[in-house]
Design a protein around this motif. Sequence first.
Motif, PDB file in Angstrom:
ATOM      1  N   PHE A   1       1.756  13.861   2.674  1.00 17.89           N
ATOM      2  CA  PHE A   1       1.701  15.215   3.241  1.00 17.89           C
ATOM      3  C   PHE A   1       3.096  15.720   3.589  1.00 17.89           C
ATOM      4  O   PHE A   1       3.384  16.917   3.467  1.00 17.89           O
ATOM      5  N   PHE A   2       3.969  14.825   4.037  1.00 20.16           N
ATOM      6  CA  PHE A   2       5.324  15.224   4.400  1.00 20.16           C
ATOM      7  C   PHE A   2       6.143  15.588   3.157  1.00 20.16           C
ATOM      8  O   PHE A   2       6.990  16.490   3.201  1.00 20.16           O
ATOM      9  N   SER A   3       5.891  14.901   2.031  1.00 19.56           N
ATOM     10  CA  SER A   3       6.717  15.065   0.836  1.00 19.56           C
ATOM     11  C   SER A   3       6.242  16.179  -0.082  1.00 19.56           C
ATOM     12  O   SER A   3       7.040  16.763  -0.817  1.00 19.56           O
TER      13      SER A   3
ATOM     14  N   ALA B   1       0.816  -1.211   0.000  1.00 18.11           N
ATOM     15  CA  ALA B   1       0.000   0.000   0.000  1.00 18.11           C
ATOM     16  C   ALA B   1       0.853   1.265   0.000  1.00 18.11           C
ATOM     17  O   ALA B   1       0.351   2.345  -0.334  1.00 18.11           O
ATOM     18  N   ILE B   2       2.121   1.147   0.345  1.00 20.16           N
ATOM     19  CA  ILE B   2       2.998   2.320   0.454  1.00 20.16           C
ATOM     20  C   ILE B   2       3.951   2.419  -0.729  1.00 20.16           C
ATOM     21  O   ILE B   2       4.082   3.474  -1.340  1.00 20.16           O
ATOM     22  N   PHE B   3       4.614   1.299  -1.048  1.00 29.89           N
ATOM     23  CA  PHE B   3       5.601   1.281  -2.129  1.00 29.89           C
ATOM     24  C   PHE B   3       5.014   0.495  -3.295  1.00 29.89           C
ATOM     25  O   PHE B   3       5.092  -0.739  -3.332  1.00 29.89           O
ATOM     26  N   CYS B   4       4.425   1.204  -4.213  1.00 26.10           N
ATOM     27  CA  CYS B   4       3.678   0.582  -5.296  1.00 26.10           C
ATOM     28  C   CYS B   4       4.617  -0.061  -6.322  1.00 26.10           C
ATOM     29  O   CYS B   4       5.342   0.632  -7.036  1.00 26.10           O
ATOM     30  N   GLY B   5       4.604  -1.408  -6.392  1.00 24.51           N
ATOM     31  CA  GLY B   5       5.332  -2.106  -7.434  1.00 24.51           C
ATOM     32  C   GLY B   5       6.816  -2.279  -7.201  1.00 24.51           C
ATOM     33  O   GLY B   5       7.549  -2.636  -8.128  1.00 24.51           O
ATOM     34  N   PHE B   6       7.310  -2.065  -5.981  1.00 23.96           N
ATOM     35  CA  PHE B   6       8.739  -2.216  -5.702  1.00 23.96           C
ATOM     36  C   PHE B   6       9.103  -3.702  -5.593  1.00 23.96           C
ATOM     37  O   PHE B   6       8.369  -4.492  -5.000  1.00 23.96           O
ATOM     38  N   THR B   7      10.246  -4.065  -6.132  1.00 26.52           N
ATOM     39  CA  THR B   7      10.647  -5.469  -6.188  1.00 26.52           C
ATOM     40  C   THR B   7      10.771  -6.091  -4.804  1.00 26.52           C
ATOM     41  O   THR B   7      10.362  -7.236  -4.582  1.00 26.52           O
ATOM     42  N   ARG B   8      11.340  -5.363  -3.860  1.00 27.60           N
ATOM     43  CA  ARG B   8      11.517  -5.926  -2.516  1.00 27.60           C
ATOM     44  C   ARG B   8      10.178  -6.205  -1.843  1.00 27.60           C
ATOM     45  O   ARG B   8      10.064  -7.150  -1.061  1.00 27.60           O
ATOM     46  N   VAL B   9       9.178  -5.405  -2.143  1.00 30.76           N
ATOM     47  CA  VAL B   9       7.832  -5.672  -1.626  1.00 30.76           C
ATOM     48  C   VAL B   9       7.269  -6.918  -2.295  1.00 30.76           C
ATOM     49  O   VAL B   9       6.651  -7.773  -1.647  1.00 30.76           O
ATOM     50  N   ASN B  10       7.487  -7.039  -3.593  1.00 30.32           N
ATOM     51  CA  ASN B  10       7.006  -8.218  -4.312  1.00 30.32           C
ATOM     52  C   ASN B  10       7.647  -9.496  -3.786  1.00 30.32           C
ATOM     53  O   ASN B  10       7.022 -10.565  -3.791  1.00 30.32           O
ATOM     54  N   ASN B  11       8.882  -9.386  -3.314  1.00 30.38           N
ATOM     55  CA  ASN B  11       9.552 -10.566  -2.760  1.00 30.38           C
ATOM     56  C   ASN B  11       8.830 -11.090  -1.524  1.00 30.38           C
ATOM     57  O   ASN B  11       8.877 -12.298  -1.241  1.00 30.38           O
ATOM     58  N   LEU B  12       8.207 -10.202  -0.775  1.00 36.04           N
ATOM     59  CA  LEU B  12       7.409 -10.647   0.369  1.00 36.04           C
ATOM     60  C   LEU B  12       6.249 -11.524  -0.099  1.00 36.04           C
ATOM     61  O   LEU B  12       5.895 -12.509   0.551  1.00 36.04           O
ATOM     62  N   PHE B  13       5.658 -11.165  -1.243  1.00 39.86           N
ATOM     63  CA  PHE B  13       4.585 -11.990  -1.791  1.00 39.86           C
ATOM     64  C   PHE B  13       5.124 -13.333  -2.261  1.00 39.86           C
ATOM     65  O   PHE B  13       4.490 -14.381  -2.055  1.00 39.86           O
ATOM     66  N   HIS B  14       6.296 -13.332  -2.880  1.00 41.54           N
ATOM     67  CA  HIS B  14       6.887 -14.586  -3.340  1.00 41.54           C
ATOM     68  C   HIS B  14       7.177 -15.515  -2.156  1.00 41.54           C
ATOM     69  O   HIS B  14       6.925 -16.732  -2.238  1.00 41.54           O
ATOM     70  N   PHE B  15       7.671 -14.959  -1.062  1.00 40.07           N
ATOM     71  CA  PHE B  15       7.935 -15.775   0.125  1.00 40.07           C
ATOM     72  C   PHE B  15       6.622 -16.298   0.701  1.00 40.07           C
ATOM     73  O   PHE B  15       6.548 -17.464   1.119  1.00 40.07           O
ATOM     74  N   SER B  16       5.595 -15.466   0.725  1.00 39.76           N
ATOM     75  CA  SER B  16       4.286 -15.911   1.196  1.00 39.76           C
ATOM     76  C   SER B  16       3.752 -17.045   0.330  1.00 39.76           C
ATOM     77  O   SER B  16       3.148 -17.997   0.839  1.00 39.76           O
TER      78      SER B  16
ATOM     79  N   ILE C   1      -0.442  23.018  -2.635  1.00 37.73           N
ATOM     80  CA  ILE C   1      -1.252  21.826  -2.421  1.00 37.73           C
ATOM     81  C   ILE C   1      -2.617  21.917  -3.105  1.00 37.73           C
ATOM     82  O   ILE C   1      -3.228  20.909  -3.449  1.00 37.73           O
ATOM     83  N   LEU C   2      -3.112  23.146  -3.326  1.00 37.79           N
ATOM     84  CA  LEU C   2      -4.417  23.305  -3.958  1.00 37.79           C
ATOM     85  C   LEU C   2      -4.337  23.297  -5.479  1.00 37.79           C
ATOM     86  O   LEU C   2      -5.361  23.188  -6.152  1.00 37.79           O
ATOM     87  N   SER C   3      -3.129  23.415  -6.011  1.00 38.23           N
ATOM     88  CA  SER C   3      -2.995  23.479  -7.462  1.00 38.23           C
ATOM     89  C   SER C   3      -2.328  22.252  -8.063  1.00 38.23           C
ATOM     90  O   SER C   3      -2.551  21.937  -9.229  1.00 38.23           O
ATOM     91  N   ASN C   4      -1.505  21.537  -7.261  1.00 35.42           N
ATOM     92  CA  ASN C   4      -0.795  20.404  -7.855  1.00 35.42           C
ATOM     93  C   ASN C   4      -1.510  19.077  -7.647  1.00 35.42           C
ATOM     94  O   ASN C   4      -0.997  18.032  -8.030  1.00 35.42           O
ATOM     95  N   ARG C   5      -2.675  19.100  -7.023  1.00 32.27           N
ATOM     96  CA  ARG C   5      -3.508  17.900  -6.840  1.00 32.27           C
ATOM     97  C   ARG C   5      -2.754  16.757  -6.164  1.00 32.27           C
ATOM     98  O   ARG C   5      -2.953  15.593  -6.473  1.00 32.27           O
ATOM     99  N   MET C   6      -1.852  17.088  -5.242  1.00 37.86           N
ATOM    100  CA  MET C   6      -1.076  16.103  -4.488  1.00 37.86           C
ATOM    101  C   MET C   6      -0.177  15.271  -5.389  1.00 37.86           C
ATOM    102  O   MET C   6       0.155  14.134  -5.071  1.00 37.86           O
ATOM    103  N   GLN C   7       0.206  15.826  -6.524  1.00 39.35           N
ATOM    104  CA  GLN C   7       1.181  15.167  -7.373  1.00 39.35           C
ATOM    105  C   GLN C   7       2.590  15.534  -6.910  1.00 39.35           C
ATOM    106  O   GLN C   7       2.783  16.459  -6.132  1.00 39.35           O
ATOM    107  N   ASP C   8       3.570  14.799  -7.398  1.00 38.73           N
ATOM    108  CA  ASP C   8       4.971  15.037  -7.026  1.00 38.73           C
ATOM    109  C   ASP C   8       5.157  14.956  -5.519  1.00 38.73           C
ATOM    110  O   ASP C   8       5.875  15.737  -4.911  1.00 38.73           O
ATOM    111  N   GLY C   9       4.485  13.977  -4.916  1.00 36.93           N
ATOM    112  CA  GLY C   9       4.597  13.775  -3.479  1.00 36.93           C
ATOM    113  C   GLY C   9       5.542  12.636  -3.156  1.00 36.93           C
ATOM    114  O   GLY C   9       6.671  12.590  -3.650  1.00 36.93           O
ATOM    115  N   PHE C  10       5.075  11.688  -2.365  1.00 34.51           N
ATOM    116  CA  PHE C  10       5.911  10.572  -1.931  1.00 34.51           C
ATOM    117  C   PHE C  10       6.283   9.700  -3.127  1.00 34.51           C
ATOM    118  O   PHE C  10       5.437   9.327  -3.936  1.00 34.51           O
ATOM    119  N   PHE C  11       7.562   9.357  -3.235  1.00 40.14           N
ATOM    120  CA  PHE C  11       8.065   8.663  -4.435  1.00 40.14           C
ATOM    121  C   PHE C  11       7.480   7.262  -4.594  1.00 40.14           C
ATOM    122  O   PHE C  11       7.406   6.733  -5.710  1.00 40.14           O
TER     123      PHE C  11
END
Length: 401
Positions: free
Chosen positions: A137-139, A26-41, A145-155
């Motif tokens: 919100f931190f990134s 839910a946080i790191f969309c499509g990252f390989t290390r996250v996918n490895n958790l699924f492979h181990f599961s 915030i009212l014009s960029n539609r929360m784009q260019d936020g958390f990587f």
Amino acid sequence: MMLFRISYYATKGFQVSFLFFIFFNAIFCGFTRVNNLFHFSSLCLLIMLVANPVLRSRLFEDWQFNRGLSIIALMLGYFSLTTLYPFNFQLFLSEIIHALYLLLFILMFRIMTLYGRRLSVLWAMASGMLTLVGLTFFSINLNTILSNRMQDGFFGAPSNVIDLAGYFSLGIFVFLIIIRETGIRWLYFPISLLLLALLLTQSRGPLLAFVASMVVLVFLQLIKREFHLLKFTLLGGGVVMLFYITRWGDIVFQRIANSYQQSFIRFGIWRYTLEMTSQKPFFGWGLEKQLSFTNLIGDKITTTHSLYFSALLKGGLFGLLLLMLVMIYGFFMVRKHISFNQELEGAIFLFTTGFYITQGMFIISNPGVSWNIFWFPVSVLLTLPSITSTDVIAADNIALE
């Protein structure tokens, strides 16, 4: 005895790794290390199925789940086969693997429920969504915030702001289910943060899908009982007041008004999709097919901006029919959940079907956005409540005796 002990440790490894996968996906969309958790599961799951005969029998004892899983398998299998239209064995093999992953994902949620860990999975998903809000919100640049539609936020967040809005909507529903199951009232605070983030995305499609599903939910609750009606009223009143005293209301309503003009652009995309489909109406162009044309305002268009039109383009009328069978069976399961006083699970699926009307990224892939917004609600929907099996848990605990 050794086999039981292996099953026991595989079960513990599965439960931990799957919860971590749900949280980090839910946080790191499509990252390989996250996918490895699924492979181990997945590896742990296969060991469990081999070593625990009680689990195998309990897993497929519900004909409603089996029928739904079979329909999904048929749809996934068909769209994987469409990669053979222009013969591409490597792509076919890749899509078959993706399809198997998705089926395993659905089985994993059911197994967690069998072990009485359904609420833990919901907590993992909700915590992941809330963490994503905090990181976003931190990134993000708060000055725009009212014009960029929360784009260019958390990587690690979804690159598409529409998908980001879908994440926040899903998080609200999951927190509401947790409140229903646990009675923890302070969880309305993170719901408020998620709702605020959803509004700041200024994404009309997800917002309208969310509002529509919530209206249906409240209507069902009014028929049966007063389900936190006062809290929903206060929350809605707070949003209206927020719109009134700030610029957000003007911005959101202006974007909704602009939807009338922009809808003609989207209709143009869909018309072009129908023209392409008319050339191969029954079985479509294949799963890898993308649009390639320039619309009236000069934008280069590659996606259909609708899952349903995407299914039609890639799989033809037959592919769209299979997707519709999945949706229809989903609504059949919605009725089943309502009979268990679980209207929220039905509302999540209603949101998902509405969300993908205007979102055209296809749903067969490695772990990513669609796994959260489409396949997670489907997994929740296919598994009815109260299926915790003491026999399955006892079979694993034999290893400790």
